[in-house]
Write an enzyme that holds these catalytic residues in place. Sequence first.
Site, PDB file in Angstrom:
ATOM      1  N   LYS A  65      77.978 -84.923  23.492  1.00 27.49           N
ATOM      2  CA  LYS A  65      77.280 -86.181  23.205  1.00 27.49           C
ATOM      3  C   LYS A  65      78.277 -87.149  22.601  1.00 27.49           C
ATOM      4  CE  LYS A  65      73.445 -88.275  20.755  1.00 27.49           C
ATOM      5  NZ  LYS A  65      72.270 -88.083  19.899  1.00 27.49           N
ATOM      6  N   LYS A  81      76.067 -86.434  27.717  1.00 26.34           N
ATOM      7  CA  LYS A  81      75.337 -87.659  27.412  1.00 26.34           C
ATOM      8  C   LYS A  81      76.282 -88.708  26.874  1.00 26.34           C
ATOM      9  CE  LYS A  81      71.875 -89.359  24.267  1.00 26.34           C
ATOM     10  NZ  LYS A  81      71.107 -89.105  23.101  1.00 26.34           N
TER      11      LYS A  81
HETATM   12  C1  PBG Z   1      69.095 -88.935  18.504  1.00 23.89           C
HETATM   13  C2  PBG Z   1      69.187 -89.320  19.929  1.00 23.89           C
HETATM   14  C3  PBG Z   1      69.751 -90.480  20.495  1.00 23.89           C
HETATM   15  C4  PBG Z   1      69.497 -90.433  21.865  1.00 23.89           C
HETATM   16  C5  PBG Z   1      68.809 -89.249  22.106  1.00 23.89           C
HETATM   17  N1  PBG Z   1      68.633 -88.554  20.891  1.00 23.89           N
HETATM   18  C6  PBG Z   1      70.407 -91.643  19.904  1.00 23.89           C
HETATM   19  C7  PBG Z   1      71.607 -91.613  19.083  1.00 23.89           C
HETATM   20  O1  PBG Z   1      72.340 -90.635  18.955  1.00 23.89           O
HETATM   21  O2  PBG Z   1      71.843 -92.664  18.510  1.00 23.89           O
HETATM   22  C8  PBG Z   1      69.903 -91.492  22.858  1.00 23.89           C
HETATM   23  C9  PBG Z   1      69.013 -91.667  24.003  1.00 23.89           C
HETATM   24  C10 PBG Z   1      69.180 -92.916  24.769  1.00 23.89           C
HETATM   25  O3  PBG Z   1      69.994 -93.812  24.462  1.00 23.89           O
HETATM   26  O4  PBG Z   1      68.439 -93.034  25.751  1.00 23.89           O
HETATM   27  N2  PBG Z   1      70.231 -88.325  18.002  1.00 23.89           N
HETATM   28 ZN    ZN Z   2      70.355 -88.288  15.701  1.00 21.21          ZN
END
Ligand code: PBG
Ligand code: ZN
Length: 326
Positions: free
Chosen positions: A195, A248
């Site tokens: 991520k 992601k």
């Molecule tokens: C929470 C989370 C996020 C997303 C999914 N779970 C946001 C972040 O890390 O700020 C992003 C999903 C998206 O942008 O569609 N940790």
């Molecule tokens: Zn988070």
Amino acid sequence: MTFPIIRLRRNRRTEQIRSLVRETTLQLEKLVYPLFVIGGTQVKNPIASMPGCYQLSIDLLLEEVKELQSLNISSVILFGIPDSKDEVGSSGYAEDGIVPTAISALKKEFPNLCIWADVCLCEYTSHGHCGVVEHQTVNNDKTLPLLAEAARVYTAAGADIIAPSDMMDGRVDAIRAALDAAGYEDTPICAYSAKYASAYYGPFRDAAGSAPGFGDRRSYQMDPANSDEALREVALDLDEGADMVMVKPALAYLDIIRRVKDEFMVPVVAYNVSGEYSMIKAAGQLGWIDEERVMMETLLSIRRAGADIIITYFAKDVAKLLNNRK
Ligand code: PBG
Ligand code: ZN
């Protein structure tokens, strides 16, 4: 052998031939639709930067899932918008919190719905970071038991797949141990392994009210410049017991999806994130691109890169398109 004996255009001559030789497909059963759940009744707050997406109260969430089922979408991932936030994100792992309450309501009405529960604290903490903050930084080891408790509570409520998105080290291990201790050894974990600290999450943070109040997430999410490190993240999460791994965002990280798919023989999930959705929606609304075609081409490219499963806000649009084509 070469031209004129070889002519690659032969296999492109008709749509029937093209379908026969097509290498990649986009199937509805590979898509997961994200849903934002909020307290109250009859609440349907449009998310300005994500046309077609809403924060829904549980009563309307049930109606939404009824529609999803009629469209043949059978997997959803839930994000909660709590009534209250605090320093340690208590509303994220309270038994009567918004997500477990929504999960039990959904399971009762739709026993065959596959419910993914995102596990993170940023929606529930007053500072908006994904864990416990100490001295202006997120304390990894103090965050782990809280994530594990959230995973246990969501599973007890009926979640089918637990998806930790916090990027703490050791969280898969902590969650696996907590689930096993509670008798949930059969509940799979899909780790958000690679991520990235991405600007593509912008619209999501509006949708979930989870923008960090100070600083950013670069001390725990990955540097967009790194690729080898993604493989280390995946390898560690698999060692800790992850059943599926996620990359992601998706579109700017297709190379990572491919490397992960080539390197590890496990199900790979790609998250087609909020900013990727909003860009296509916005350009489509302006008439600058053919939204439907760009959507399908984008999702297909994510599958072609190696993703088995795609989490996408486009799931409903795709379903409507595919169902009409039949
Ligand atoms: C929470 C989370 C996020 C997303 C999914 N779970 C946001 C972040 O890390 O700020 C992003 C999903 C998206 O942008 O569609 N940790
Ligand atoms: Zn988070």
